[in-house]
Design an enzyme around this catalytic site. Structure first.
Site, PDB file in Angstrom:
ATOM      1  N   CYS A  60       0.684  -1.212   0.117  1.00  0.00           N
ATOM      2  CA  CYS A  60      -0.013  -0.103  -0.023  1.00  0.00           C
ATOM      3  C   CYS A  60       0.903   1.095   0.090  1.00  0.00           C
ATOM      4  O   CYS A  60       1.929   1.381   0.678  1.00  0.00           O
ATOM      5  CB  CYS A  60      -0.831   0.135   1.091  1.00  0.00           C
ATOM      6  SG  CYS A  60      -1.896  -1.326   1.160  1.00  0.00           S
TER       7      CYS A  60
ATOM      8  N   TRP B 171      -2.690  -3.038  -1.788  1.00  0.00           N
ATOM      9  CA  TRP B 171      -2.558  -4.245  -2.080  1.00  0.00           C
ATOM     10  C   TRP B 171      -3.266  -5.180  -0.726  1.00  0.00           C
ATOM     11  O   TRP B 171      -3.090  -4.973   0.284  1.00  0.00           O
ATOM     12  CB  TRP B 171      -1.102  -4.553  -1.580  1.00  0.00           C
ATOM     13  CG  TRP B 171      -0.699  -6.090  -1.906  1.00  0.00           C
ATOM     14  CD1 TRP B 171      -0.188  -6.329  -3.062  1.00  0.00           C
ATOM     15  CD2 TRP B 171      -0.543  -7.145  -0.842  1.00  0.00           C
ATOM     16  NE1 TRP B 171       0.377  -7.772  -2.995  1.00  0.00           N
ATOM     17  CE2 TRP B 171      -0.086  -8.250  -1.741  1.00  0.00           C
ATOM     18  CE3 TRP B 171      -0.810  -7.260   0.397  1.00  0.00           C
ATOM     19  CZ2 TRP B 171       0.243  -9.380  -1.041  1.00  0.00           C
ATOM     20  CZ3 TRP B 171      -0.430  -8.461   1.123  1.00  0.00           C
ATOM     21  CH2 TRP B 171      -0.136  -9.580   0.287  1.00  0.00           C
TER      22      TRP B 171
ATOM     23  N   GLY C  72      -0.871  -1.156   6.700  1.00  0.00           N
ATOM     24  CA  GLY C  72      -1.033  -2.042   7.630  1.00  0.00           C
ATOM     25  C   GLY C  72      -1.831  -2.928   8.096  1.00  0.00           C
ATOM     26  O   GLY C  72      -2.913  -3.067   7.130  1.00  0.00           O
TER      27      GLY C  72
ATOM     28  N   GLU D  62      17.369 -18.047  -6.366  1.00  0.00           N
ATOM     29  CA  GLU D  62      16.824 -16.711  -6.854  1.00  0.00           C
ATOM     30  C   GLU D  62      16.465 -16.940  -8.577  1.00  0.00           C
ATOM     31  O   GLU D  62      15.544 -16.243  -8.713  1.00  0.00           O
ATOM     32  CB  GLU D  62      18.187 -15.770  -6.739  1.00  0.00           C
ATOM     33  CG  GLU D  62      18.061 -14.186  -7.617  1.00  0.00           C
ATOM     34  CD  GLU D  62      16.612 -13.779  -6.913  1.00  0.00           C
ATOM     35  OE1 GLU D  62      16.242 -14.080  -5.537  1.00  0.00           O
ATOM     36  OE2 GLU D  62      16.565 -12.708  -7.447  1.00  0.00           O
TER      37      GLU D  62
ATOM     38  N   GLU E  48       7.871 -15.603  -9.735  1.00  0.00           N
ATOM     39  CA  GLU E  48       7.299 -14.274  -9.844  1.00  0.00           C
ATOM     40  C   GLU E  48       6.858 -13.571 -10.686  1.00  0.00           C
ATOM     41  O   GLU E  48       5.697 -12.692 -10.697  1.00  0.00           O
ATOM     42  CB  GLU E  48       8.547 -13.451  -9.080  1.00  0.00           C
ATOM     43  CG  GLU E  48       8.298 -12.214  -8.443  1.00  0.00           C
ATOM     44  CD  GLU E  48       9.328 -11.474  -7.822  1.00  0.00           C
ATOM     45  OE1 GLU E  48      10.487 -11.997  -8.122  1.00  0.00           O
ATOM     46  OE2 GLU E  48       9.337 -10.401  -7.189  1.00  0.00           O
TER      47      GLU E  48
ATOM     48  N   HIS F  88      17.920 -37.284  -3.349  1.00  0.00           N
ATOM     49  CA  HIS F  88      17.009 -37.571  -2.007  1.00  0.00           C
ATOM     50  C   HIS F  88      15.693 -37.303  -2.321  1.00  0.00           C
ATOM     51  O   HIS F  88      14.975 -37.066  -1.387  1.00  0.00           O
ATOM     52  CB  HIS F  88      17.644 -36.816  -1.037  1.00  0.00           C
ATOM     53  CG  HIS F  88      19.239 -37.260  -0.611  1.00  0.00           C
ATOM     54  ND1 HIS F  88      19.647 -38.241   0.000  1.00  0.00           N
ATOM     55  CD2 HIS F  88      20.291 -36.319  -1.278  1.00  0.00           C
ATOM     56  CE1 HIS F  88      20.791 -38.163  -0.340  1.00  0.00           C
ATOM     57  NE2 HIS F  88      21.423 -37.357  -0.769  1.00  0.00           N
TER      58      HIS F  88
ATOM     59  N   LYS G 126       5.988  -4.497  -4.036  1.00  0.00           N
ATOM     60  CA  LYS G 126       7.316  -4.292  -3.970  1.00  0.00           C
ATOM     61  C   LYS G 126       7.674  -4.132  -2.540  1.00  0.00           C
ATOM     62  O   LYS G 126       8.902  -4.692  -2.309  1.00  0.00           O
ATOM     63  CB  LYS G 126       7.927  -3.048  -4.520  1.00  0.00           C
ATOM     64  CG  LYS G 126       9.197  -2.727  -4.477  1.00  0.00           C
ATOM     65  CD  LYS G 126      10.172  -3.091  -5.669  1.00  0.00           C
ATOM     66  CE  LYS G 126      11.458  -3.149  -5.584  1.00  0.00           C
ATOM     67  NZ  LYS G 126      12.167  -4.268  -6.241  1.00  0.00           N
TER      68      LYS G 126
HETATM   69  C1  AGP Z   1      12.018 -10.281  -5.322  1.00  0.00           C
HETATM   70  O1  AGP Z   1      12.085 -10.076  -6.370  1.00  0.00           O
HETATM   71  C2  AGP Z   1      11.067  -9.536  -4.350  1.00  0.00           C
HETATM   72  N1  AGP Z   1      10.837  -8.219  -4.749  1.00  0.00           N
HETATM   73  C3  AGP Z   1      10.976 -10.118  -2.879  1.00  0.00           C
HETATM   74  O2  AGP Z   1      11.487 -11.260  -2.578  1.00  0.00           O
HETATM   75  C4  AGP Z   1      11.905  -9.071  -2.054  1.00  0.00           C
HETATM   76  O3  AGP Z   1      13.166  -9.420  -2.335  1.00  0.00           O
HETATM   77  C5  AGP Z   1      11.405  -9.337  -0.581  1.00  0.00           C
HETATM   78  O4  AGP Z   1      10.152  -9.076  -0.418  1.00  0.00           O
HETATM   79  C6  AGP Z   1      12.295  -8.565   0.372  1.00  0.00           C
HETATM   80  O5  AGP Z   1      12.317  -7.084   0.314  1.00  0.00           O
HETATM   81  P1  AGP Z   1      13.231  -6.232   0.893  1.00  0.00           P
HETATM   82  O6  AGP Z   1      14.652  -6.475   0.218  1.00  0.00           O
HETATM   83  O7  AGP Z   1      12.810  -4.897   0.435  1.00  0.00           O
HETATM   84  O8  AGP Z   1      13.226  -6.433   2.248  1.00  0.00           O
END
Ligand code: AGP
Length: 617
Positions: free
Chosen positions: A2, A78, A105, A490, A497, A513, A612
Site C-alpha cells: 500500500c 495491496w 498495515g 533466486e 514471480e 534424495h 514491492k
Molecule cells: C524479489 O524479486 C522480491 N521483490 C522479494 O522477494 C523481495 O526481495 C522481498 O520482499 C524482500 O524485500 P526487501 O529487500 O525490501 O526487504
C-alpha cells in the site's frame, strides 16, 4: 504494501495526488483512490479496483471529473482484508461523511473494534480492517475533538502496525498522519507554501527534497505552512527537516519497455556505485568506512546471522558464505519471518546482518528488533535511505544503486552482493585473517566486474531464444552447488514471480534424495555450473538429469567445452574471482525470467498478487 500520498497547499490537489500514486504504484496496485476536500466543503471520492492498472483508470477518471480543492489524500492498495473491489478501496469515509482516511498495515484487533462500533450504531460499507479507523476518527470528531486529537485517540485503540492519514471537512487545510510500528514509513515533504506526505520519498521528490520522517508512535498535523508533531498522548515532539540527496530523475523509465529491463541494464553501474569509496583500484585495497568496528569488536564476533526475505534472503545466503570464507566466522542466512518467532539464541557476540532493499519489510524489521534487544551488533544493507531499518541498525551499509521500481529485485540484489562481499573482506581484515594477496585479488577482480557484467548483458539473444522455448513449460528446476546454490534459488524465484511458471531452486546434491523423481521431458533443468571447485560435481548432476530424459540448460563460464557436449542449451558467462562469480551468474537468471515473462505477455513490473514493499507479515 500500500502506498499513501497526501497534499495540502495552494495548487489543485487531484492531479498531484494521482501523480504521487503513479510513483507509489510499486507498493500495491489492486486498487487506487483519492479523496479531495472540494470547494463545497464535501469529500469528493474517486476509487478504482481490479486488474493491475487501477492507478491508470483512476487517473483517467480524475481527469474527466476534475475534482476541485487544494487538499486531499490518496492510496494505492495491496489487499489484506476483503476482496479487490471498489468498496474495499481506500480512502474510507467515516460515518457522518466528514472524515476520510487512508491506511497501510493491519489493524489486528479490528474484529473487536468493529463489533464495538456496530453495537454503537455504525454501519460498515467494506470488509476492510481500515474502515474501523475511519469510524473511530469520525466518532471522536462527532464528539467534539479536533482532527489531531481524534486521530491520536483512534490510534491509541489500534493494535498492530499501521500508517494512516486522515482529513476532515471541518478542518479543510489540515492533514493528520500517524504511524504505529513498522507498517511502512511516512515521509513529510515541505515545498513553497505546501506540505505533502507519502509512504516513500520517491513520491515527494518531484516537488521537494526537504523531508522529515515520522517515527513509530508519532502523529503529525500538517497545514500548507506548518508541520507539528506529537506523540500519541499529544506531547510535542521535535522533528527536523533534512535535505535528501536523492533526485526525481532516478525513478524515470527512459527508453526501456519496463523498469525491470532498465534495472537489469543498470547493473554494471550498480556494481560501480556499491564499490565507490570502498575499493581503491590504484592500491587494490578494500575498506568499508561505514563498517567501523574496532579490531577488538571484530575479533569478539563468534557468529554471523544474515536475515532477509525473498531475494534479500538469497542475497544474505551469498553474504553468509562469503563472510564465512573470508572472515572465518561461522555464518548462515535465515528467513527473517522464521528467525523472529523461533526464539533464536543470539547475543552481543553475534553479528546480525539484515538485508532489505526497501528497509521496510515487516518481518525483517521485527527480526532486527529481536536482534537489537538481544544485544547483537546489528548491521543493515539497504537501498532506501532514512527507512526504519537504518534507524534500528547500529551500522547502515547503503548499497547505493538507486531506487528500484520493478517489483522483481534485480540491481538491488547485485549491489547488495557487492556491499556484503566488501563487508566480509573488511571484517576479515579487522580480524587479521585475510592476506594482503587475497584482498588484492578481490579488488582486482572487482575492477573488471562492471565490464564483465556488461558482457553478460550483451549476450541477450541466446537468453531470449531459450526464454521463448521455456514458455511451453509449466515446471522448471534450478540446480546449483556452493556459491551457486543461492543463485539457483533466486533464478527459480524470479521465474515464479514474473512468469508464473512453477520453479524450484535446489542444492544439486539433494537430487538423489527425492527430486530426481520429478525429472522428465516436461520439466527442464537450469544448471548453474561455472568452472569452479564444484564443476565436476555439477557435471555428474547434469548427466543424471540427462540420463532420465530431462532437458538441461547449463550456465557455465567462457572457455568450457564440457557442458556443450552434455547439455541441450548452454549460456556462457565470463569467468571472474570465485567469490564474485555468483554476482555475474544471477544476471542471466534475471534476463531469462524477464524474457520468458514478456514472451508470455506478462507485465514483469507488476506481477499479480505481489507488491514491492511488504509492510505486513
Ligand atoms: C524479489 O524479486 C522480491 N521483490 C522479494 O522477494 C523481495 O526481495 C522481498 O520482499 C524482500 O524485500 P526487501 O529487500 O525490501 O526487504
Amino acid at each position: 504494501m500500500c502506498g499513501i500520498f497526501g497534499y495540502t497547499g495552494n495548487k489543485l490537489a487531484a492531479p498531484l495526488l494521482v501523480g504521487g500514486l503513479e510513483l507509489l504504484e510499486y507498493r500495491g496496485y489492486d486498487s487506487a483512490g483519492i479523496a479531495v476536500i472540494n470547494g463545497t466543503g464535501k469529500i469528493s471520492l474517486t476509487r478504482k479496483a481490479g486488474g493491475t492498472d487501477s492507478v491508470a483508470r483512476l487517473s483517467a477518471a480524475v481527469h474527466e471529473l476534475s475534482p476541485g480543492g487544494s487538499l486531499g489524500i490518496a492510496h494505492t492498495r495491496w489487499a489484506t482484508h476483503g476482496e479487490v473491489a471498489e468498496r474495499n478501496a481506500h480512502p474510507h469515509v467515516g460515518r457522518s461523511g466528514n472524515v476520510a482516511v487512508v491506511h497501510n498495515g493491519i489493524v489486528e484487533n479490528y474484529i473487536d473494534l468493529k463489533s464495538e462500533l456496530i453495537d454503537s450504531g455504525f454501519t460498515f460499507s467494506s470488509e476492510t480492517d481500515s474502515e474501523v479507523i475511519a469510524h473511530l476518527v469520525s466518532r471522536e470528531t462527532e464528539n467534539g475533538s479536533c482532527l489531531s486529537e481524534a486521530v491520536r485517540s483512534a490510534m491509541r485503540r489500534v493494535e498492530g502496525a499501521a500508517a494512516i492519514v486522515a482529513t476532515s471537512v471541518s478542518e479543510p487545510e489540515k492533514l493528520v498522519a500517524a504511524r504505529l510500528g513498522n507498517a511502512g514509513g511516512i515521509v513529510i515533504g515541505s515545498a513553497n507554501g505546501s506540505h505533502m506526505l507519502a509512504s516513500d520519498i520517491v513520491a515527494l521528490l518531484p516537488h521537494t527534497n526537504r523531508v522529515c520522517y515520522l517515527e513509530s508512535g508519532q502523529v503529525a498535523t500538517i497545514t500548507p505552512k506548518s508541520c507539528d508533531v506529537t506523540d500519541l498522548d499529544g506531547e510535542p515532539q521535535q522533528i527536523d527537516f533534512v535535505t535528501s540527496s536523492r533526485s526525481a530523475d532516478q525513478a524515470a523509465r527512459g527508453q526501456f519497455p519496463h523498469f525491470m529491463a532498465k534495472e537489469i541494464a543498470e547493473q554494471p553501474d550498480s556494481i560501480t556505485a556499491a564499490m565507490r569509496q570502498r575499493v581503491d583500484l590504484a592500491q587494490n585495497t578494500i575498506d568499508v568506512p561505514e563498517f567501523d568496528l574496532t579490531p577488538e569488536q571484530a575479533s569478539a564476533i563468534d557468529r554471523a546471522v544474515f536475515i532477509g526475505m525473498g531475494t534479500s534472503l538469497h542475497t544474505g545466503m551469498h553474504g553468509a558464505s562469503t563472510l564465512e570464507r573470508l572472515a572465518q566466522v561461522p555464518s548462515y542466512a535465515e528467513n527473517a519471518s522464521e528467525f523472529r518467532y523461533r526464539h533464536p539464541v543470539v547475543n552481543e557476540n553475534t553479528l546480525v546482518v539484515s538485508v532489505t532493499q526497501s528497509g521496510e519489510t515487516a518481518d525483517t524489521l521485527a527480526a532486527m528488533e529481536l536482534a537489537r534487544d538481544s544485544g547483537s551488533k546489528l548491521v543493515t544493507a539497504v537501498e532506501a535511505e532514512g527507512t526504519q531499518a537504518t534507524r534500528l541498525a547500529d551500522i547502515t551499509l547503503p548499497v547505493r544503486c538507486g531506487q528500484e521500481i520493478g517489483v522483481a529485485a534485480t540491481k538491488t540484489m547485485v549491489a547488495t552482493m557487492i556491499t556484503l562481499t566488501l563487508m566480509g573482506a573488511r571484517l576479515a581484515a579487522l580480524r587479521g585473517v585475510m592476506s594482503r594477496e587475497t584482498e588484492s585479488e578481490i579488488a582486482k577482480a572487482l575492477a573488471s566486474l562492471p565490464s564483465l557484467a556488461g558482457t553478460v548483458l550483451e549476450r541477450d539473444e541466446p537468453v531470449k531464444k531459450i526464454a521463448q522455448d521455456l514458455t511451453a513449460y509449466r515446471h522448471l528446476l534450478y540446480l546449483g552447488r556452493g556459491t551457486q546454490f543461492p543463485i539457483a534459488m533466486e533464478g527459480a524465484l524470479k521465474m515464479k514471480e514474473i512468469a508464473y511458471i512453477h520453479a524450484e531452486g535446489y542444492a544439486a546434491g539433494e537430487m538423489k534424495h527425492g527430486v530426481n523423481a520429478l525429472i522428465s521431458a516436461e520439466m527442464p533443468t537450469v544448471a548453474l555450473a561455472p568452472r569452479d571447485e564444484m564443476f565436476e560435481k555439477m557435471v555428474s548432476n547434469v548427466n543424471e538429469v540427462k540420463s532420465r530424459g530431462g532437458h538441461v540448460i547449463a550456465v557455465t563460464t567462457d572457455g568450457d567445452d564440457v557442458m556443450e557436449s552434455i547439455a541441450d542449451d548452454v549460456l556462457y558467462v565470463p569467468q571472474t574471482h570465485p567469490l564474485l562469480q555468483p554476482i555475474l551468474n544471477v544476471i542471466p537468471m534475471q534476463m531469462l525470467a524477464y524474457h520468458t515473462a514478456v514472451a508470455l505477455g506478462m507485465d514483469p513490473d507488476k506481477p499479480r498478487n505481489l507488491a514491492k514493499t511488504v509492510t505486513v507479515e
